[in-house]
Scaffold this active site. Structure first.
Site, PDB file in Angstrom:
ATOM      1  N   LYS A 215       1.592  -6.739   4.465  1.00 33.28           N
ATOM      2  CA  LYS A 215       0.819  -6.136   3.377  1.00 33.28           C
ATOM      3  C   LYS A 215       1.611  -6.145   2.061  1.00 33.28           C
ATOM      4  O   LYS A 215       1.103  -6.509   0.996  1.00 33.28           O
ATOM      5  CB  LYS A 215       0.457  -4.689   3.746  1.00 33.28           C
ATOM      6  CG  LYS A 215      -0.090  -3.864   2.614  1.00 33.28           C
ATOM      7  CD  LYS A 215      -1.464  -4.325   2.230  1.00 33.28           C
ATOM      8  CE  LYS A 215      -1.918  -3.689   0.935  1.00 33.28           C
ATOM      9  NZ  LYS A 215      -3.298  -3.954   0.624  1.00 33.28           N
ATOM     10  N   CYS A 269      -1.955  -0.801  -6.445  1.00 34.04           N
ATOM     11  CA  CYS A 269      -1.460  -1.640  -5.349  1.00 34.04           C
ATOM     12  C   CYS A 269      -0.420  -2.628  -5.837  1.00 34.04           C
ATOM     13  O   CYS A 269       0.751  -2.537  -5.504  1.00 34.04           O
ATOM     14  CB  CYS A 269      -2.637  -2.386  -4.732  1.00 34.04           C
ATOM     15  SG  CYS A 269      -4.006  -1.297  -4.341  1.00 34.04           S
TER      16      CYS A 269
HETATM   17  N1  SAJ Z   1      -4.552  -9.704 -12.779  1.00 33.91           N
HETATM   18  C1  SAJ Z   1      -4.118 -10.540 -13.802  1.00 33.91           C
HETATM   19  N2  SAJ Z   1      -4.261 -11.882 -13.650  1.00 33.91           N
HETATM   20  C2  SAJ Z   1      -4.811 -12.427 -12.531  1.00 33.91           C
HETATM   21  C3  SAJ Z   1      -5.248 -11.582 -11.495  1.00 33.91           C
HETATM   22  C4  SAJ Z   1      -5.100 -10.220 -11.641  1.00 33.91           C
HETATM   23  O1  SAJ Z   1      -3.610 -10.075 -14.832  1.00 33.91           O
HETATM   24  O2  SAJ Z   1      -4.935 -13.664 -12.484  1.00 33.91           O
HETATM   25  C5  SAJ Z   1      -4.385  -8.246 -12.924  1.00 33.91           C
HETATM   26  C6  SAJ Z   1      -5.713  -7.493 -12.905  1.00 33.91           C
HETATM   27  O3  SAJ Z   1      -6.320  -7.483 -14.164  1.00 33.91           O
HETATM   28  C7  SAJ Z   1      -5.253  -6.112 -12.460  1.00 33.91           C
HETATM   29  C8  SAJ Z   1      -4.111  -6.431 -11.498  1.00 33.91           C
HETATM   30  O4  SAJ Z   1      -3.700  -7.756 -11.795  1.00 33.91           O
HETATM   31  O5  SAJ Z   1      -4.742  -5.371 -13.555  1.00 33.91           O
HETATM   32  C9  SAJ Z   1      -4.483  -6.333 -10.041  1.00 33.91           C
HETATM   33  O6  SAJ Z   1      -5.777  -6.862  -9.817  1.00 33.91           O
HETATM   34  P1  SAJ Z   1      -6.131  -7.761  -8.543  1.00 33.91           P
HETATM   35  O7  SAJ Z   1      -7.549  -8.127  -8.635  1.00 33.91           O
HETATM   36  O8  SAJ Z   1      -5.161  -8.883  -8.413  1.00 33.91           O
HETATM   37  O9  SAJ Z   1      -5.821  -6.808  -7.303  1.00 33.91           O
HETATM   38  P2  SAJ Z   1      -6.262  -5.314  -6.876  1.00 33.91           P
HETATM   39  O10 SAJ Z   1      -5.155  -4.389  -7.242  1.00 33.91           O
HETATM   40  O11 SAJ Z   1      -7.625  -4.973  -7.306  1.00 33.91           O
HETATM   41  O12 SAJ Z   1      -6.284  -5.518  -5.289  1.00 33.91           O
HETATM   42  C10 SAJ Z   1      -5.131  -6.045  -4.620  1.00 33.91           C
HETATM   43  C11 SAJ Z   1      -5.586  -7.179  -3.699  1.00 33.91           C
HETATM   44  N3  SAJ Z   1      -4.437  -7.912  -3.186  1.00 33.91           N
HETATM   45  C12 SAJ Z   1      -4.313  -9.243  -3.307  1.00 33.91           C
HETATM   46  O13 SAJ Z   1      -5.121  -9.939  -3.866  1.00 33.91           O
HETATM   47  C13 SAJ Z   1      -3.117  -9.858  -2.693  1.00 33.91           C
HETATM   48  C14 SAJ Z   1      -6.421  -6.604  -2.557  1.00 33.91           C
HETATM   49  O14 SAJ Z   1      -6.748  -7.623  -1.620  1.00 33.91           O
HETATM   50  C15 SAJ Z   1      -5.646  -5.491  -1.851  1.00 33.91           C
HETATM   51  O15 SAJ Z   1      -6.406  -4.914  -0.802  1.00 33.91           O
HETATM   52  C16 SAJ Z   1      -5.360  -4.407  -2.879  1.00 33.91           C
HETATM   53  O16 SAJ Z   1      -4.522  -4.979  -3.899  1.00 33.91           O
HETATM   54  C17 SAJ Z   1      -4.656  -3.255  -2.188  1.00 33.91           C
HETATM   55  O17 SAJ Z   1      -5.327  -2.240  -1.913  1.00 33.91           O
HETATM   56  O18 SAJ Z   1      -3.475  -3.376  -1.862  1.00 33.91           O
END
Ligand code: SAJ
Length: 432
Positions: A215, A269
């Site tokens: 995780k 996360c």
């Molecule tokens: N972000 C960027 N650029 C990107 C992708 C995301 O700047 O290309 C930013 C987003 O705007 C946000 C942050 O990253 O601020 C996180 O967003 P996210 O969509 O990547 O992830 P979370 O936090 O919504 O969910 C993550 C997910 N993990 C992965 O994709 C590896 C989800 O599957 C997990 O279940 C979740 O964390 C968790 O609960 O741990």
């Protein structure tokens, strides 16, 4: 309980993960009790409503509460399966705080009976499930505990991380693969039988420690990759290049897939979990640590750029588009957008207007500032400067003719058609 009987289930923690999980298990026909420490959450769920925003969740909760398969309480009750989904924040110096997990485990210990299964879902440092097992063993010396007995254990203990993406939780809860780590293989098999009741994705078994690390690795992988994109955007600012164009072109390579730069990384996360690995192996994690620092420092970079732009345009109103940490959700936890907008509000007072369709009032971070929450139309009418901080779909759909003549700092790259004479990329092209 025979294996084809539906187990009774108790889910501890009715937050962004616990509530949807409880509802999905209840939909599979199991009798579920959701336990939370907040009376408002318990009352809301018992009235068939929800206290968070998540696609299709309200309808599901309404249905399972009406059918009587889901109810909520402040107090734990005996069950066949206990699922712990409580927060694991970090404290000072990014030290992981597992006290909520241990508190939940203490409550579970008091309700345990022979044959029960305890599953930890909260994101946790490696070794937490074993610590939880040791605590349960101490509190219940009458029970044979897995890994600590040569006999057949009385209970099963496992770790199974959630992996769902906010905004797609119900779909991903059902369809994602699950990684189930047992304290022993027997524990893993017991937990596997439970998840197969409501998960359509593949369920793979391993050890509790490997599942905990898996995780943390998933979220660190994403953090490191976003850090690469964020660093590129700062380099592109320096070299006066359009980072979005460079990434688009580089991603045409069959083995390159660069993520998107933004104002920083938010949520509870990805901005948190890498610290759990760093804390466990501080001397072996220079890359993970620096990625975290790059993503955190992107907030300062955006603030600096935004302040430069605002200073060059004295007196005009500035609309900040978005406070949520990511698109199309109402979650402002650890949000870089919120941090940037609140800091600008402190610096520029009433000149700062906030556009956030997912908020009905400004969050507490704006207390004492003169910033104002306005809608998209008011921003387009009255604000010559626009800063995009969250990539909500509703913002993306604002057509070019409504943005013409605006000075735009688009940290998310949501308006690729914005003409060159304004800030179409993360970098600024101010005269001089
Ligand atoms: N972000 C960027 N650029 C990107 C992708 C995301 O700047 O290309 C930013 C987003 O705007 C946000 C942050 O990253 O601020 C996180 O967003 P996210 O969509 O990547 O992830 P979370 O936090 O919504 O969910 C993550 C997910 N993990 C992965 O994709 C590896 C989800 O599957 C997990 O279940 C979740 O964390 C968790 O609960 O741990």
């Amino acid at each position: 309980m025979l294996s084809d009987e539906k187990p009774s289930v108790c889910v501890l923690g009715l937050g962004y993960i616990g509530l949807p999980t409880a509802a999905v298990i209840a939909r599979s026909g199991c009798a579920v009790l959701g336990v939370d420490v907040t009376a408002h959450v318990v009352d809301t769920v018992n009235s068939g409503k929800i206290h968070i925003e998540e696609v299709d969740l309200e309808g599901l909760v309404q249905g399972v509460v009406a059918r009587g398969t889901l109810r909520a309480s402040l107090h734990i009750e005996p069950a066949d399966v206990f699922v712990i989904a409580v927060p694991t924040p970090f404290g000072d110096n990014h030290v992981p705080d597992t006290s909520y997990v241990m508190e939940a485990a203490t409550n579970v210990a008091a309700a345990l009976k022979v044959g029960d299964t305890i599953i930890l879902e909260s994101t946790s440092p490696v070794g937490t499930t074993e610590k939880m097992r040791d605590l349960i063993s101490k509190l219940r010396p009458d029970l044979k505990i897995p890994g600590l007995t040569n006999d057949i254990p009385d209970v099963a203990i496992a770790y199974c991380p959630e992996r769902v993406l906010p905004g797609r939780i119900l779909e991903e809860l059902t369809n994602n693969d699950r990684c189930i780590g047992g304290i022993t293989p027997r524990c893993a098999r017991k937990a596997l039988g439970f998840y197969r009741r409501f998960v359509r994705g593949e369920c793979v078994t391993t050890t509790a420690r490997a599942a905990e690390m898996t995780k943390l690795v998933e979220n660190s992988y994403r953090d490191v990759n976003i850090a690469f994109a964020n660093e590129l955007s700062i380099v592109a600012d320096e070299m006066e290049l359009d980072v979005w164009e460079v990434i688009r072109l580089a991603n045409r390579h069959p083995r390159v897939n660069i993520l998107k730069p933004g104002p920083g990384v938010g949520g509870h996360c990805i901005a948190v979990d890498p610290w759990f690995i760093i804390h466990g192996a501080p001397n072996q994690t220079p890359l993970i640590r620096i990625a975290r620092e790059v993503n955190d420092s992107k907030i300062d970079h955006v603030l600096e750029q935004a302040a430069r732009m605002i200073d060059e345009l004295p007196g005009v109103s500035v609309a900040c588009f978005g406070l949520a940490f990511k698109a199309n959700i109402d979650d402002f936890r650890e949000s870089p957008a919120l941090k940037i907008a609140a800091k600008l509000a402190q610096l520029y007072g009433g000149r700062i207007k906030i556009v956030e369709p997912y908020a009905s009032e400004l969050p507490a971070a704006f207390d004492g500032t003169e910033a104002e929450l306005i809608d998209i139309d008011a921003a387009l009418e009255n604000c010559p400067v626009m800063i995009t901080l969250t990539d909500h779909d509703i913002f993306k759909s604002i057509p070019l003719d409504e943005r013409t003549g605006k000075v735009v700092y688009d940290t998310r790259g949501i308006w690729p058609d914005q003409p060159d004479n304004v800030q179409a990329v993360t970098g600024l092209r101010l005269a001089g």
